[in-house]
Design a protein around this motif. Structure first.
Motif, PDB file in Angstrom:
ATOM      1  N   ALA A  30       1.005  -4.297   1.902  1.00 59.44           N
ATOM      2  CA  ALA A  30       1.832  -3.118   1.637  1.00 59.44           C
ATOM      3  C   ALA A  30       1.765  -2.103   2.784  1.00 59.44           C
ATOM      4  O   ALA A  30       2.763  -1.472   3.136  1.00 59.44           O
ATOM      5  CB  ALA A  30       1.376  -2.453   0.341  1.00 59.44           C
ATOM      6  N   ASN A  31       0.583  -1.960   3.399  1.00 57.64           N
ATOM      7  CA  ASN A  31       0.385  -0.885   4.379  1.00 57.64           C
ATOM      8  C   ASN A  31       0.594  -1.304   5.828  1.00 57.64           C
ATOM      9  O   ASN A  31       0.986  -0.488   6.660  1.00 57.64           O
ATOM     10  CB  ASN A  31      -1.026  -0.321   4.223  1.00 57.64           C
ATOM     11  N   VAL A  32       0.275  -2.556   6.160  1.00 58.49           N
ATOM     12  CA  VAL A  32       0.354  -3.022   7.548  1.00 58.49           C
ATOM     13  C   VAL A  32       1.380  -4.134   7.715  1.00 58.49           C
ATOM     14  O   VAL A  32       1.981  -4.287   8.776  1.00 58.49           O
ATOM     15  CB  VAL A  32      -1.036  -3.510   8.026  1.00 58.49           C
ATOM     16  N   GLY A  33       1.609  -4.898   6.667  1.00 57.94           N
ATOM     17  CA  GLY A  33       2.517  -6.037   6.734  1.00 57.94           C
ATOM     18  C   GLY A  33       3.895  -5.737   7.292  1.00 57.94           C
ATOM     19  O   GLY A  33       4.425  -6.514   8.091  1.00 57.94           O
ATOM     20  N   PRO A  34       4.527  -4.602   6.921  1.00 58.83           N
ATOM     21  CA  PRO A  34       5.872  -4.322   7.431  1.00 58.83           C
ATOM     22  C   PRO A  34       5.977  -4.240   8.957  1.00 58.83           C
ATOM     23  O   PRO A  34       7.066  -4.362   9.509  1.00 58.83           O
ATOM     24  CB  PRO A  34       6.190  -2.958   6.792  1.00 58.83           C
TER      25      PRO A  34
END
Length: 280
Positions: free
Chosen positions: A262-266
């Protein structure tokens, strides 16, 4: 007359007792370790970064968010403290050991690499994440392709951190090191051309690149191994074990991966497998 002396003596003892309680910062509770204090008070103070997108960021509304924040909240809950009982405190890189030693925070989750030098002052539980050192440059830069292409270039990192000196010592001895207080200061300097590159852990740089699409890019391959740990007081073995157990539980129940996605994947950053918790 005798009764009067007794009353005066009692008053002196009462004042002395109040003074000692004030100096103790919470009296009996202040002398307990983190596990006991959290269980009794249902409150905790946690150090995080306020300027690292995807990891530890304080939004304009004052709300902390990011992977480090999720790890911190998970640990707090395992210690018996709900999110409403958490006080968040900024932990800049150069101040982390000092904050822990002075008792200004109960523990720190702030991209805090476990090193032997730091372990002389504080204890670590973890690692909760393993990153690699990387380089960030402006998107139109073509001459900085990796850690050996920085001779004569202005290279930025933050005070109290280790990666810039590593490049100078091992890869580009004529790199011109520039130290700033925060990573966000380095990013601003990179954007306005005051410096040529920023180095720190790749997951941190990926967060900044994702926040400003088209302005920056990561170059080269990761060239170090940075074990992120949760820092706490050196002599609190029971609390270190409790935090280590919380990290392992977060890895095993899927919360760890879900938070990273959720926090780094994008940003396109490849989520690694969790590493075994060895500091416990």
């Amino acid at each position: 007359m005798r009764l009067s002396r007794v009353l005066r003596t009692s008053a002196v003892v009462a004042v002395a007792g109040l003074t000692l309680a004030a100096c103790g910062g919470g009296g009996e509770s202040g002398s307990k370790n983190l596990v006991a204090r959290a269980k009794e008070d249902k409150k905790i103070t946690i150090g995080i970064k306020f300027d690292q997108p995807g990891l530890g960021l304080q939004t304009q509304a004052g709300k902390p968010e990011g992977f480090d924040v999720d790890v911190a909240k998970y640990i707090a809950k395992e210690l018996g403290v709900e999110e409403s009982g958490i006080t968040w405190k900024e932990a800049q890189s150069a101040e982390r050991e000092n904050l822990i030693e002075k008792g200004d925070v109960d523990f720190i989750v702030a991209t805090y690499s476990i090193t032997d030098k730091r372990k002389e002052k504080v204890a670590f539980a973890g690692p909760y994440f393993v990153a690699g050192q990387g380089l960030l440059v402006r998107a139109d830069n073509t001459d900085i392709t990796g850690n050996t292409a920085l001779n004569g270039k202005k290279l930025c990192s933050v005070k109290g951190s280790t990666p810039a000196q590593k490049i100078k010592d091992e890869y580009s001895k004529d790199a011109q090191l520039q130290e700033y207080g925060k990573y966000s200061d380095c990013i601003t300097a990179l954007e306005n051309g005051s410096i040529d590159a920023v180095t720190t852990d790749d997951v941190i740089l990926a967060g900044f690149a994702a926040k400003s699409p088209g302005k920056f890019k990561l170059v080269g391959e990761p060239f170090s191994k940075e074990n992120y740990g949760v820092g706490l007081k050196k002599d609190d073995a029971e609390s270190r074990t409790a935090i280590a157990n919380a990290i392992t539980k977060m890895q095993q129940d899927g919360s760890w991966k879900k938070s990273l996605e959720a926090n780094v994947g994008p940003s396109g950053y490849k989520i690694p497998e969790p590493s075994p918790v060895t500091e416990k």
